[in-house]
Design a protein around this motif. Structure first.
Motif, PDB file in Angstrom:
ATOM      1  N   MET A  67       0.976  -1.054  -0.075  1.00 18.61           N
ATOM      2  CA  MET A  67       0.033  -0.201   0.071  1.00 18.61           C
ATOM      3  C   MET A  67       0.961   1.311   0.031  1.00 18.61           C
ATOM      4  O   MET A  67       1.901   1.128   0.661  1.00 18.61           O
ATOM      5  CB  MET A  67      -0.869   0.014   1.273  1.00 18.61           C
ATOM      6  N   ASP A  68       0.485   2.397  -0.860  1.00 15.98           N
ATOM      7  CA  ASP A  68       1.454   3.401  -0.873  1.00 15.98           C
ATOM      8  C   ASP A  68       0.981   4.416   0.373  1.00 15.98           C
ATOM      9  O   ASP A  68       0.181   3.817   1.019  1.00 15.98           O
ATOM     10  CB  ASP A  68       1.205   4.323  -2.055  1.00 15.98           C
ATOM     11  N   GLN A  69       1.821   5.424   0.332  1.00 23.42           N
ATOM     12  CA  GLN A  69       1.537   6.241   1.430  1.00 23.42           C
ATOM     13  C   GLN A  69       0.124   6.832   1.568  1.00 23.42           C
ATOM     14  O   GLN A  69      -0.490   7.156   2.691  1.00 23.42           O
ATOM     15  CB  GLN A  69       2.538   7.538   1.388  1.00 23.42           C
ATOM     16  N   MET A  70      -0.517   7.448   0.276  1.00 26.73           N
ATOM     17  CA  MET A  70      -1.739   8.161   0.178  1.00 26.73           C
ATOM     18  C   MET A  70      -2.703   7.091   0.537  1.00 26.73           C
ATOM     19  O   MET A  70      -3.685   7.291   1.297  1.00 26.73           O
ATOM     20  CB  MET A  70      -2.019   8.469  -1.065  1.00 26.73           C
ATOM     21  N   GLY A  71      -2.445   5.621   0.302  1.00 27.46           N
ATOM     22  CA  GLY A  71      -3.464   4.699   0.795  1.00 27.46           C
ATOM     23  C   GLY A  71      -3.491   4.516   2.231  1.00 27.46           C
ATOM     24  O   GLY A  71      -4.647   4.162   2.852  1.00 27.46           O
ATOM     25  N   GLN A  72      -2.230   4.485   2.809  1.00 29.53           N
ATOM     26  CA  GLN A  72      -2.014   4.324   4.132  1.00 29.53           C
ATOM     27  C   GLN A  72      -2.984   5.608   5.087  1.00 29.53           C
ATOM     28  O   GLN A  72      -3.575   5.327   5.903  1.00 29.53           O
ATOM     29  CB  GLN A  72      -0.652   4.487   4.531  1.00 29.53           C
ATOM     30  N   VAL A  73      -2.756   6.831   4.577  1.00 30.98           N
ATOM     31  CA  VAL A  73      -3.475   8.057   5.141  1.00 30.98           C
ATOM     32  C   VAL A  73      -4.967   7.921   4.819  1.00 30.98           C
ATOM     33  O   VAL A  73      -5.560   8.110   5.953  1.00 30.98           O
ATOM     34  CB  VAL A  73      -2.998   9.223   4.427  1.00 30.98           C
ATOM     35  N   TRP A  75      12.176   5.279   2.745  1.00 33.67           N
ATOM     36  CA  TRP A  75      11.362   5.033   3.819  1.00 33.67           C
ATOM     37  C   TRP A  75      10.411   4.130   3.629  1.00 33.67           C
ATOM     38  O   TRP A  75       9.908   3.124   4.466  1.00 33.67           O
ATOM     39  CB  TRP A  75      10.384   6.325   4.018  1.00 33.67           C
ATOM     40  N   GLU A  76       9.792   3.615   2.470  1.00 37.06           N
ATOM     41  CA  GLU A  76       8.877   2.677   1.988  1.00 37.06           C
ATOM     42  C   GLU A  76       9.741   1.218   2.656  1.00 37.06           C
ATOM     43  O   GLU A  76       9.046   0.342   3.093  1.00 37.06           O
ATOM     44  CB  GLU A  76       8.771   2.645   0.719  1.00 37.06           C
ATOM     45  N   SER A  77      11.158   1.195   2.361  1.00 37.68           N
ATOM     46  CA  SER A  77      11.751  -0.177   2.654  1.00 37.68           C
ATOM     47  C   SER A  77      11.741  -0.315   4.022  1.00 37.68           C
ATOM     48  O   SER A  77      11.660  -1.455   4.834  1.00 37.68           O
ATOM     49  CB  SER A  77      13.175  -0.201   2.175  1.00 37.68           C
ATOM     50  N   VAL A  78      11.869   0.715   4.831  1.00 35.95           N
ATOM     51  CA  VAL A  78      11.987   0.682   6.328  1.00 35.95           C
ATOM     52  C   VAL A  78      10.518   0.151   6.894  1.00 35.95           C
ATOM     53  O   VAL A  78      10.493  -0.372   7.795  1.00 35.95           O
ATOM     54  CB  VAL A  78      12.203   2.099   6.889  1.00 35.95           C
ATOM     55  N   LEU A  79       9.556   0.942   6.174  1.00 36.20           N
ATOM     56  CA  LEU A  79       8.204   0.441   6.562  1.00 36.20           C
ATOM     57  C   LEU A  79       7.905  -1.091   6.493  1.00 36.20           C
ATOM     58  O   LEU A  79       7.277  -1.920   7.183  1.00 36.20           O
ATOM     59  CB  LEU A  79       7.068   1.190   5.849  1.00 36.20           C
ATOM     60  N   ARG A  80       8.509  -1.570   5.187  1.00 36.26           N
ATOM     61  CA  ARG A  80       8.169  -2.705   4.915  1.00 36.26           C
ATOM     62  C   ARG A  80       8.912  -3.990   5.774  1.00 36.26           C
ATOM     63  O   ARG A  80       8.688  -5.086   5.917  1.00 36.26           O
ATOM     64  CB  ARG A  80       8.631  -3.146   3.357  1.00 36.26           C
ATOM     65  N   SER A  81      10.149  -3.163   6.343  1.00 30.21           N
ATOM     66  CA  SER A  81      10.895  -4.289   7.251  1.00 30.21           C
ATOM     67  C   SER A  81      10.602  -4.361   8.715  1.00 30.21           C
ATOM     68  O   SER A  81      11.150  -5.076   9.630  1.00 30.21           O
ATOM     69  CB  SER A  81      12.558  -3.739   7.324  1.00 30.21           C
ATOM     70  N   ARG A 118      16.534   6.386  12.865  1.00 30.96           N
ATOM     71  CA  ARG A 118      16.480   5.528  11.766  1.00 30.96           C
ATOM     72  C   ARG A 118      16.996   6.581  10.706  1.00 30.96           C
ATOM     73  O   ARG A 118      17.861   6.414   9.650  1.00 30.96           O
ATOM     74  CB  ARG A 118      15.185   5.244  11.216  1.00 30.96           C
ATOM     75  N   PHE A 119      16.513   8.124  10.928  1.00 22.56           N
ATOM     76  CA  PHE A 119      16.938   9.053   9.925  1.00 22.56           C
ATOM     77  C   PHE A 119      18.043   9.225   9.750  1.00 22.56           C
ATOM     78  O   PHE A 119      19.149   9.212   8.981  1.00 22.56           O
ATOM     79  CB  PHE A 119      15.891  10.115  10.072  1.00 22.56           C
ATOM     80  N   ASN A 120      18.783   9.635  11.058  1.00 17.44           N
ATOM     81  CA  ASN A 120      20.412   9.734  11.259  1.00 17.44           C
ATOM     82  C   ASN A 120      21.190   8.761  10.757  1.00 17.44           C
ATOM     83  O   ASN A 120      22.225   8.723  10.352  1.00 17.44           O
ATOM     84  CB  ASN A 120      20.449  10.197  12.638  1.00 17.44           C
TER      85      ASN A 120
END
Length: 203
Positions: A1-7, A117-123, A138-140
């Motif tokens: 699911m893309d970000q807009m779908g999640q929103v 970020w998508e890869s982080v969410l999938r992990s 995570r960002f740093n």
């Protein structure tokens, strides 16, 4: 699911929860009035409806009205710091929760940063709740090398007022303290470190 779908999914869930809460309170008020009439008791005042949960769409629209800068995933440290500091100041002024901060800042990712970020969410597991500190770590880790963090830590430890004015020293101290949160766990420690760097006459 893309970000807009999640929103959209999050918006629907929050709206349903708010609606269910209001319906339950209205049913309870009706029941209390019926009981009062049957037993000849004064009719109770209707309970005030709970404030509906924040609408994610309204949060996003309010956030976008400030025209926040997007982030494409540069590795130029000054640009990364500048972007992150600007977004943090904006989020701080809007007084959102940590979860909302993470959700909103992720909308600003584009190109390489969005893919990362998508890869982080999938992990991680699906319903993981992000704290601001976890997101920042995570960002740093991705965009601010550990070597740079060590350099700022050492610079913070060595910082002295020297020929700077108190205002200049305070600005420099505040900037470096963003990278030294583990060294200044509370305001008392932070104040002692700040005072230690002042010239003797001012201290």
């Amino acid at each position: 699911m893309d970000q807009m779908g999640q929103v959209l999914l999050l918006m629907q869930q929050q709206q349903m929860m708010a609606l269910n809460m209001q319906q339950q309170q209205q049913m309870m008020a009706t029941l209390m009035r019926a009981l009062a009439q049957n037993f000849g008791m004064p009719e109770p005042e209707a309970p005030s409806l709970a404030t509906p949960m924040t609408n994610t769409n309204n949060l996003y629209e309010r956030f976008q009205r400030h025209r926040p800068c997007t982030f494409e995933g540069t590795y130029r440290l000054e640009e990364v710091k500048y972007w992150l500091n600007r977004v943090i100041k904006l989020l701080r002024s809007l007084h959102y929760s940590e979860v909302e901060n993470v959700e909103l800042i992720s909308y600003l990712f584009e190109k390489e940063a969005d893919l990362w970020w998508e890869s982080v969410l999938r992990s991680i597991f699906k319903n993981h709740i992000w704290t601001w500190e976890a997101f920042k770590a995570r960002f740093n880790e991705k965009y601010i090398p550990q070597s740079y963090q060590h350099e700022r830590d050492n610079e913070f430890l060595r910082l002295q007022q020297g020929r700077m004015s108190v205002a200049q020293y305070e600005n420099h101290f505040t900037e470096l303290s963003r990278y030294a949160s583990e060294m200044i766990a509370n305001e008392a420690i932070k104040m002692r470190r700040f005072t230690a760097g002042l010239r003797n006459a001012i201290r």
